[in-house]
Design an enzyme around this catalytic site. Structure first.
Site, short mmCIF file in Angstrom:
data_model
loop_
_atom_site.label_atom_id
_atom_site.label_comp_id
_atom_site.label_asym_id
_atom_site.label_seq_id
_atom_site.Cartn_x
_atom_site.Cartn_y
_atom_site.Cartn_z
CG HIS A 60 -2.03 -1.03 1.06
ND1 HIS A 60 -3.32 -0.71 0.69
CD2 HIS A 60 -2.02 -2.37 1.20
CE1 HIS A 60 -4.05 -1.81 0.63
NE2 HIS A 60 -3.28 -2.84 0.93
CG ASP A 99 -0.19 9.17 0.37
OD1 ASP A 99 -0.26 7.98 0.75
OD2 ASP A 99 -0.83 10.09 0.89
#
Ligand code: GDG
Length: 459
Positions: free
Chosen positions: A159, A368
């Site tokens: 992730h 991110d």
């Protein structure tokens, strides 16, 4: 083995979001949506500490999903979770080798907890199950399961971003850890940039080779594959939640308090990867150079604290309190505070209402993996009068949401420019940009993401 489309799905992640728990992380939000849709078993840490790790497996069943969780001992929590996963791997994966706190005892604790996960999981699965392991806490899990004779299909999804090999090799013992990934049949990452980094690492650091069919062959002969699957949100569900949040009392209170001012919103776990100090600076710069905007805008930053046991998280919390206080001290009027900074979490549905009330969504992480807040902000907008997304180029989401105003989060002037442009943007342009982004999110929603990964794992 039965077709993975019909096989039971077993999801494994460090944290499990139990029914009716508020999930404030991207992984939890996404997996909750995926499992609710398909059913299956979710195994992981309960989030609780006990005298001993995994003394019992807690079981729960709700809405097609079985939950199996274990507690962690204090020592395992310190070494595995705080020490290695969040003190070494997280900063490394977010391009911050300067923040890596590596200790061999942390890595040992990390491996120990993964062995315990493998022991307990082995007792819960059947040969036909498809296993889907999530995130940097559980990198070696498949290798440990294979050593126990598990032959199931096992996929892994990372992730976070994956930095280039040149940076990854700065992590001590990187091969001992990262080479275990070859035990997965499929390794999923968010973007093609992450995928290039993955392949580069295996081909140039570990002696793996690329085959014509796109799979890699590890030095010890295992076949495995990497692929990019940009994670997403339950687009229709969020759009509906935002639409129907209109009658919510708290949302009404926020609207009333704005007295017609334009709202800029940020929602992030309090984490140094999210670029919050730089964001506050850019907002201060906007106030400095655009006095005509004073009293006409309000910036609401919601930042629920996370990982308070790690020093850097306590430091950034203090830094932001100072910075918000400084901005208000300098620019506020008796009846106007330019910044509202809140360290707590809100119900997700209410957040979607807040997004919809905001003229600008300000999402500026330094790095991110994806960033689901950016996608949620877009999905929550009023189609007739949508707001504008200001988005960091270094969020995975920027690869898909190219109609956002894309910025370098470290460039104060550029972010201030983008805010000014967003606040002044005519309705027609807002609608054009929003429609383009919404089309992407309708096509690639959380169900599409989940299906794409599981189909690839089944091939
Ligand atoms: C990791 C990766 C990747 C936030 N505040 C509250 C709240 N949230 C929810 C948001 C969103 C989620 O948490 C945050 O997701 P992000 O993706 O933005 O960020 P991370 O937590 O860092 O997630 C990230 C993600 O995993 C998925 O792969 O995109 O790159 O870092 O859903 O809405 N939810 C509630 N109250 C809050 O106050 N209920």
């Amino acid at each position: 083995m039965s077709a993975p489309g019909r096989a039971r799905l077993v999801v494994v992640s460090n944290r499990v979001a139990l029914p009716r728990q508020t999930a404030t992380g991207g992984l939890a939000s996404a997996l909750q949506a995926a499992l609710r849709e398909r059913g299956g078993l979710w195994f992981g840490w309960s989030g609780k500490l006990a005298a001993e790790t995994a003394a019992t497996v807690h079981r729960l069943h709700d809405a097609r999903v079985d939950y199996a969780t274990i507690d962690l001992s204090h020592a395992d929590y310190d070494d595995f979770y705080t020490g290695f996963a969040n003190g070494a791997l997280w900063p490394m994966l977010h391009y911050r080798p300067d923040l890596v706190d590596y200790q061999r005892s942390y890595l040992d604790g990390y491996l120990r907890v993964n062995e315990t996960f493998a022991d307990r999981l082995q007792q819960l699965i059947t040969p036909d199950d498809v296993l889907w392991v999530h995130d940097y806490h559980l990198i070696p899990l498949a290798a440990m399961l294979r050593r126990r004779g598990v032959k199931n299909r096992i996929g892994f999804f990372l992730h976070t971003p994956l930095p280039a090999a040149g940076l990854l090799i700065a992590l001590p013992n990187h091969r001992e850890l990262l080479e275990t990934l070859v035990s997965y049949d499929l390794i999923g990452v968010h973007t093609t940039r992450d995928l290039r980094a993955l392949e580069d690492y295996f081909l140039h650091e570990t002696g793996a080779t690329m085959r014509r069919d796109g799979r890699m062959r590890s030095a010890n002969g295992r076949l495995f594959r990497g692929a990019a699957f940009p994670i997403s949100i339950d687009t229709a569900d969020i759009a509906e939640a935002a639409r129907s949040a209109g009658s919510n009392r708290e949302l009404g209170q926020l609207r009333d308090s704005l007295e017609g001012r334009a709202l800029i919103i940020g929602v992030d776990r309090l984490d140094y990867s999210k670029g919050l100090p730089q964001r506050f600076q850019a907002y201060a710069r906007l106030l400095e150079r655009a006095p005509e905007l004073h009293r006409r805008i309000t910036f609401l930053q919601i930042a629920p604290p996370s990982r308070g046991a790690v020093l850097e998280y306590r430091q950034i919390r203090r830094e932001l309190e100072r910075s918000a206080g400084h901005i208000n001290g300098k620019y506020a009027a008796p009846d106007w505070a330019p910044i509202r900074y809140i360290n707590k979490s809100f119900p997700h549905k209410l957040l979607t209402g807040y997004y919809r009330a905001a003229r600008v969504g300000l999402v500026t992480p330094l790095r991110d993996g994806m960033n689901l807040v950016a996608k949620e902000y877009v999905a929550s907008q009023d189609p007739g009068n949508p707001g504008v997304l200001v988005l960091s180029r270094f969020a995975g989401a920027a690869q898909e949401l190219t109609d956002a105003l894309l910025v370098n989060p470290a460039d104060t002037e550029e972010v201030a420019d983008a805010l000014q442009q967003a606040l002044a943007m005519p309705l027609a342009e807002r609608r054009r940009r929003w429609n383009a982004m919404m089309a992407v999110l309708r096509k690639n929603d959380i169900t599409a993401w989940c299906n794409a990964f599981l189909q690839a794992l089944g091939r």
